[in-house]
Design a protein around this motif. Structure first.
Motif, PDB file in Angstrom:
ATOM      1  N   ARG A 262       6.591  83.258 -90.003  1.00 47.30           N
ATOM      2  CA  ARG A 262       6.797  81.959 -89.370  1.00 47.30           C
ATOM      3  C   ARG A 262       5.810  80.962 -89.967  1.00 47.30           C
ATOM      4  N   LEU A 263       6.187  79.696 -89.941  1.00 43.01           N
ATOM      5  CA  LEU A 263       5.368  78.678 -90.590  1.00 43.01           C
ATOM      6  C   LEU A 263       3.987  78.546 -89.971  1.00 43.01           C
ATOM      7  N   ASP A 264       3.791  79.043 -88.744  1.00 42.42           N
ATOM      8  CA  ASP A 264       2.469  78.952 -88.139  1.00 42.42           C
ATOM      9  C   ASP A 264       1.655  80.228 -88.343  1.00 42.42           C
ATOM     10  N   ASP A 265       2.179  81.217 -89.114  1.00 41.87           N
ATOM     11  CA  ASP A 265       1.413  82.423 -89.417  1.00 41.87           C
ATOM     12  C   ASP A 265       0.292  82.095 -90.408  1.00 41.87           C
ATOM     13  N   ARG A 266      -0.786  82.887 -90.351  1.00 41.43           N
ATOM     14  CA  ARG A 266      -1.896  82.702 -91.296  1.00 41.43           C
ATOM     15  C   ARG A 266      -1.710  83.686 -92.447  1.00 41.43           C
ATOM     16  N   LEU A 267      -0.818  83.305 -93.370  1.00 40.90           N
ATOM     17  CA  LEU A 267      -0.497  84.094 -94.547  1.00 40.90           C
ATOM     18  C   LEU A 267      -0.429  83.158 -95.752  1.00 40.90           C
ATOM     19  N   PRO A 268      -0.548  83.692 -96.975  1.00 43.53           N
ATOM     20  CA  PRO A 268      -0.613  82.808 -98.150  1.00 43.53           C
ATOM     21  C   PRO A 268       0.579  81.870 -98.280  1.00 43.53           C
ATOM     22  N   ALA A 269       1.809  82.382 -98.144  1.00 42.81           N
ATOM     23  CA  ALA A 269       2.990  81.540 -98.345  1.00 42.81           C
ATOM     24  C   ALA A 269       3.064  80.436 -97.304  1.00 42.81           C
ATOM     25  N   THR A 270       2.834  80.780 -96.050  1.00 43.45           N
ATOM     26  CA  THR A 270       2.919  79.761 -95.006  1.00 43.45           C
ATOM     27  C   THR A 270       1.779  78.758 -95.122  1.00 43.45           C
ATOM     28  N   ASP A 271       0.593  79.213 -95.566  1.00 46.88           N
ATOM     29  CA  ASP A 271      -0.510  78.277 -95.805  1.00 46.88           C
ATOM     30  C   ASP A 271      -0.140  77.278 -96.888  1.00 46.88           C
ATOM     31  N   ALA A 272       0.458  77.782 -97.978  1.00 47.02           N
ATOM     32  CA  ALA A 272       0.850  76.887 -99.076  1.00 47.02           C
ATOM     33  C   ALA A 272       1.914  75.899 -98.616  1.00 47.02           C
ATOM     34  N   ARG A 285     -10.978  91.950-102.602  1.00 47.42           N
ATOM     35  CA  ARG A 285     -12.029  91.434-101.725  1.00 47.42           C
ATOM     36  C   ARG A 285     -11.699  90.020-101.249  1.00 47.42           C
ATOM     37  N   GLU A 286     -11.245  89.183-102.175  1.00 49.51           N
ATOM     38  CA  GLU A 286     -10.879  87.817-101.794  1.00 49.51           C
ATOM     39  C   GLU A 286      -9.663  87.831-100.867  1.00 49.51           C
ATOM     40  N   ARG A 287      -8.712  88.730-101.136  1.00 51.97           N
ATOM     41  CA  ARG A 287      -7.526  88.855-100.274  1.00 51.97           C
ATOM     42  C   ARG A 287      -7.923  89.174 -98.847  1.00 51.97           C
ATOM     43  N   ASP A 288      -8.783  90.183 -98.679  1.00 49.05           N
ATOM     44  CA  ASP A 288      -9.155  90.614 -97.335  1.00 49.05           C
ATOM     45  C   ASP A 288     -10.000  89.570 -96.622  1.00 49.05           C
ATOM     46  N   ALA A 289     -10.822  88.843 -97.382  1.00 44.48           N
ATOM     47  CA  ALA A 289     -11.679  87.838 -96.756  1.00 44.48           C
ATOM     48  C   ALA A 289     -10.860  86.658 -96.242  1.00 44.48           C
ATOM     49  N   ARG A 290      -9.859  86.232 -97.006  1.00 40.84           N
ATOM     50  CA  ARG A 290      -9.100  85.045 -96.628  1.00 40.84           C
ATOM     51  C   ARG A 290      -7.893  85.365 -95.748  1.00 40.84           C
ATOM     52  N   TYR A 291      -7.260  86.515 -95.996  1.00 42.66           N
ATOM     53  CA  TYR A 291      -6.031  86.855 -95.261  1.00 42.66           C
ATOM     54  C   TYR A 291      -6.090  88.316 -94.826  1.00 42.66           C
ATOM     55  N   ASP A 293      -4.560  89.890 -92.539  1.00 45.05           N
ATOM     56  CA  ASP A 293      -3.258  90.470 -92.176  1.00 45.05           C
ATOM     57  C   ASP A 293      -2.418  90.824 -93.390  1.00 45.05           C
ATOM     58  N   LEU A 294      -2.800  90.319 -94.563  1.00 47.67           N
ATOM     59  CA  LEU A 294      -1.983  90.553 -95.753  1.00 47.67           C
ATOM     60  C   LEU A 294      -2.016  92.015 -96.180  1.00 47.67           C
ATOM     61  N   ALA A 295      -3.135  92.690 -95.938  1.00 55.30           N
ATOM     62  CA  ALA A 295      -3.243  94.103 -96.328  1.00 55.30           C
ATOM     63  C   ALA A 295      -2.219  94.956 -95.593  1.00 55.30           C
ATOM     64  N   GLU A 296      -1.936  94.625 -94.351  1.00 57.63           N
ATOM     65  CA  GLU A 296      -0.933  95.371 -93.591  1.00 57.63           C
ATOM     66  C   GLU A 296       0.474  94.971 -93.999  1.00 57.63           C
ATOM     67  N   LEU A 297       0.691  93.681 -94.268  1.00 54.42           N
ATOM     68  CA  LEU A 297       2.012  93.213 -94.662  1.00 54.42           C
ATOM     69  C   LEU A 297       2.408  93.745 -96.030  1.00 54.42           C
ATOM     70  N   GLU A 298       1.478  93.690 -96.994  1.00 55.92           N
ATOM     71  CA  GLU A 298       1.775  94.111 -98.366  1.00 55.92           C
ATOM     72  C   GLU A 298       0.556  94.843 -98.922  1.00 55.92           C
ATOM     73  N   PRO A 299       0.385  96.121 -98.578  1.00 57.56           N
ATOM     74  CA  PRO A 299      -0.837  96.845 -98.953  1.00 57.56           C
ATOM     75  C   PRO A 299      -1.021  96.999-100.457  1.00 57.56           C
ATOM     76  N   THR A 300       0.054  96.972-101.244  1.00 60.24           N
ATOM     77  CA  THR A 300      -0.073  97.162-102.691  1.00 60.24           C
ATOM     78  C   THR A 300      -0.505  95.895-103.410  1.00 60.24           C
ATOM     79  N   ALA A 301      -0.495  94.761-102.735  1.00 59.49           N
ATOM     80  CA  ALA A 301      -0.852  93.497-103.379  1.00 59.49           C
ATOM     81  C   ALA A 301      -2.367  93.367-103.442  1.00 59.49           C
ATOM     82  N   VAL A 302      -2.915  93.327-104.666  1.00 55.31           N
ATOM     83  CA  VAL A 302      -4.352  93.158-104.862  1.00 55.31           C
ATOM     84  C   VAL A 302      -4.670  91.695-105.147  1.00 55.31           C
ATOM     85  N   ALA A 303      -3.855  91.075-105.963  1.00 63.59           N
ATOM     86  CA  ALA A 303      -4.006  89.652-106.286  1.00 63.59           C
ATOM     87  C   ALA A 303      -2.683  88.955-106.002  1.00 63.59           C
TER      88      ALA A 303
END
Length: 765
Positions: A262-272, A285-291, A293-303
């Motif tokens: 949803r557009l009010d979620d705190r995730l990279p796409a919705t933030d952009a 490290r930057e992923r986990d610090a800023r987002y 919840d992203l690790a649970e949504l897409e655990p294989t995404a490092v960058a």
């Protein structure tokens, strides 16, 4: 080369002659001896071959050498010849000594730098000429080109530094130069590949007319160019949802998770999308610090990188690329992704404009078709059925329509499902297909759970609530709508819609649905107004017709009057039976041309005139003549047909005349039915009264059937064919009532018909 080293040694000019000018020691480093000899031999061969060409041109043995080429040859052969020959001698000495590498050192005047630059420029221009003239034997191999650029560049760099009074300059060795050149070449190739890929994407985007085509062109190419493990195009929809027109590298579960953002979620796409700024995540490290919840949504995404897509101040969507490894985005990569995003945004805007234009055409066609359908009937039920058939499957996965029934409950009129766009209706209810009616007096009543044709009613509670309150309703997630149909401030019907799976109603589509509902409401209003007028006309006409026929010994009567169907206005058909003072019976049937209240009023006046003249006159022809005069005096001035007959019940004598009316059917007891042969006169109000009379004797047990043209004629069947069907199906068996019923059945008039119909059956004996 020791004779060239040290202060006080012989200094060579660029042309190879000794000079007294102060010299500078140039140390170039060592290079492979074989490469050095091969490069010098190639240049010597190139100069020699062009020199031979120039000599042949001078003697007339060959074509003239271009002036510019001759000038370049002079520069190559005369300038920088001394250092070039000195390098060649060092290479030959190293080769004789068996040394694989040759250290290059020269003592040169500072002015040699300019000659070296002119030599290199002239040599490379000659190379360009050789390529253009396709003299491939003269073209230098890449390693020779790299060598001469390195040594002349290093030589010039050291001489220029000495000329400026700077200290010793440490220049790159040949191998380092090759490595640096390789980096430049690889970077240039990468840039060229990305430029070519961007050009291909741009060409594909130029042909894209839908978001799906845009995604197909950009996501795959972008992921390949960046080495991404996944890529997706995301477009915001109504109710804060995101649409996914295309992706690569993601499984079904991941796509479902992206759609659920949803557009009010705190995730990279919705933030952009919210901020309009790109998101660059270069490490876990930057992923986990800023987002987190992203690790649970897409655990294989490092960058990850997410680029918003906008045109002007309108955000159209976002490009999202995932990487399964850490990734540092340099300036070139960021510029490439930004350019990709810019082209994608322009393509999405073009696709949006194409969609707007296409939808405008489709809406125009849809509204035109809807108007045609809604105005093709004056039956409220049929209008609602047409509305549902237009909504599914184009604007709903499921839809239903309901209205108030006569008891104040709610009647489900039509239900449609995307699996079967044809609406299921309750026209002919059966045990498994019966319209469901529920009371709506209690506003907290449970939603309708009834089914029609095996299909569930979509959002029955919302639909019936809209019918009860007259207010539209929309579910919080935007997937269901309920719209009332209000006439004169009172709701008369409602529709309920459920969007297709995975979709929600955007504002534009909701406006289209509302427009369709509004048009259907207008049609229902017209139908209700027509029905009211029709009931008034029918009541008027029935009041003008005989309420009961006289009882006369020796005669039996039956009559029928059928008004036209819902699509036809009431007509001016009438019949009458009048006992006369001399014992005879006057039989009348007539048809005023046209429909509506005026036709019915004209019929009433003509019927009254017939009754008045029939008492005073003893001849059917005379009665019709007087009736014609009366018709001409009426304000309406309508043409009418009529048949007038006098029947003597005692002896069966029948005298009749016709004013343009169809002949009656005679049904003898023991013979086939036949039409009476009579010569019809002109219709009433034609102003040419001439009504011949026909006389015959009717056999006891016979039946006379008078009728109007509504019985035997319609759009599908000519009058002659209808009259033959009536004659063939007629039989004297049964009562006059049964004769009328068989006549209606033979012509298919037991159901609705366009024109009104009148019958009068008379049985003698």
């Amino acid at each position: 080369m020791s004779g060239l080293r040290g202060v006080g040694t012989i200094i060579l000019s660029a042309g190879g002659q000794p000079t007294s000018a102060p010299g500078h020691l140039v140390r170039l480093g060592d290079v492979p001896t074989d490469l050095l000899l091969a490069a010098k031999h190639h240049v010597d061969g190139l100069v020699r071959e062009f020199a031979l060409a120039a000599g042949g041109a001078a003697s007339g043995a060959s074509a003239a050498v271009p002036e510019r080429l001759a000038e370049l040859l002079g520069t190559v052969t005369t300038r920088f010849a001394g250092p070039r020959q000195a390098i060649k001698r060092q290479a030959l000495a190293a080769a004789s000594a068996g040394r694989p590498r040759t250290p290059l050192e020269l003592v040169l005047p500072l002015s040699t730098a300019a000659d070296a630059e002119q030599y290199l420029a002239a040599l490379e221009e000659i190379e360009d000429y050789a390529r253009a003239a396709r003299l491939l034997t003269l073209e230098s191999p890449p390693q020779h080109v790299a060598f001469r650029r390195w040594y002349i560049g290093s030589l010039v760099e050291q001489l220029r530094a000495a000329e400026r009074g700077e200290g010793a300059v440490q220049t790159r060795g040949f191998e380092q130069y090759l490595l640096d050149t390789l980096d430049v070449v690889v970077a240039a190739q990468r840039t060229a590949e990305r430029s070519a890929r961007l050009q291909r994407v741009t060409a594909a985007l130029a042909r894209a007319t839908t978001p799906e085509q845009v995604a197909a062109a950009v996501v795959s190419q972008g992921a390949k160019a960046l080495g991404a493990s996944g890529g997706v195009l995301m477009i915001p929809q109504g109710a804060g949802r995101l649409a996914i027109p295309g992706s690569v590298g993601y499984g079904e579960s991941m796509i479902a998770a992206l759609r659920a953002e949803r557009l009010d979620d705190r995730l990279p796409a919705t933030d952009a999308l919210r901020s309009g700024e790109p998101i660059w995540l270069e490490s876990r490290r930057e992923r986990d610090a800023r987002y987190p919840d992203l690790a649970e949504l897409e655990p294989t995404a490092v960058a990850m990188c997410v680029l918003p897509l906008f045109v002007g101040d309108r955000t159209l969507g976002a490009l999202r690329f995932s990487f399964d490894h850490s990734r540092l985005f340099d300036d070139d990569e960021r510029a490439f992704v930004q350019a990709l995003a810019t082209q994608t945004a322009l393509a999405l805007e073009r696709a949006r404009l194409f969609t707007v234009e296409r939808e405008a055409r489709e809406r125009t066609a849809l509204f035109a078709a809807a108007t045609d359908l809604f105005t093709s009937t004056l039956d409220t039920r049929r209008i609602l059925e047409h509305l549902v058939s237009l909504l599914v499957p184009w604007h709903a996965g499921r839809a239903a329509a309901c209205r108030f029934d006569e008891e104040g409950g709610v009647e489900i009129v039509a239900v449609a499902d995307r699996a079967d766009p044809l609406p299921t209706t309750g026209n002919r209810p059966t045990a498994g297909n019966r319209p469901t009616a529920v009371s709506v007096q209690d506003p907290t009543a449970a939603p309708i759970r009834g089914r029609l044709g095996g299909r569930g009613v979509p959002d029955g509670g919302g639909m019936t609530q809209a019918l009860r309150t007259g207010r539209p309703a929309r579910s919080p997630d935007g997937t269901r709508l309920a719209l009332p149909m209000v006439l004169g401030g009172r709701p008369v019907a409602a529709v309920g819609l459920a969007a297709a799976e995975g979709r929600a109603y955007a504002d534009d589509e909701q406006r289209v649905v509302a427009e369709l509902v509004d048009r259907a409401t207008v049609a229902i209003g017209n139908a209700r107004q027509y029905e009211q007028e029709r009931r008034t006309a029918v009541t008027l006409q029935r009041s003008l017709l005989p309420q009961r026929l006289p009882e006369i010994p020796g005669l039996a009567f039956a009559w029928r009057y059928l008004p036209g169907s819902a699509g036809a206005l009431v007509g001016g058909d009438w019949y009458d039976v009048l006992p006369l003072d001399d014992g005879r019976i006057a039989l009348v049937i007539g048809d005023v041309m046209g429909h509506g209240i005026h036709a019915a009023a004209t019929m009433g006046q003509l019927r009254a005139a017939v009754r008045a003249h029939a008492v005073a006159q003893t001849s059917p022809g005379a009665v019709l003549t007087l009736l014609d005069a009366a018709a001409n005096r009426l304000e309406q001035g309508r043409i009418a047909t009529a048949a007038f007959a006098l029947l003597d019940p005692g002896d069966g004598r029948l005298v009749l005349a016709s004013a343009g009316h169809l002949p009656p059917l005679l049904i003898p007891p023991h013979q086939p039915a036949r039409y009476l042969h009579l010569e019809p006169g002109p219709p009433l109000s034609a102003g040419l009264p001439d009504y011949p009379e026909t006389e015959l004797t009717v056999e006891p047990g016979s039946t006379l059937l008078f009728f109007t043209d509504g019985l035997v004629e319609d759009r599908r069947r000519p009058v002659d064919e209808g009259m033959e069907l009536l004659r063939a199906g007629a039989t004297a068996l049964g009562t006059p009532e049964e004769v009328c019923d068989r006549a209606l059945a033979a012509l298919g008039r037991d159901a609705d018909t366009e024109d009104d119909t009148a019958l009068l059956a008379v049985r003698l004996g």
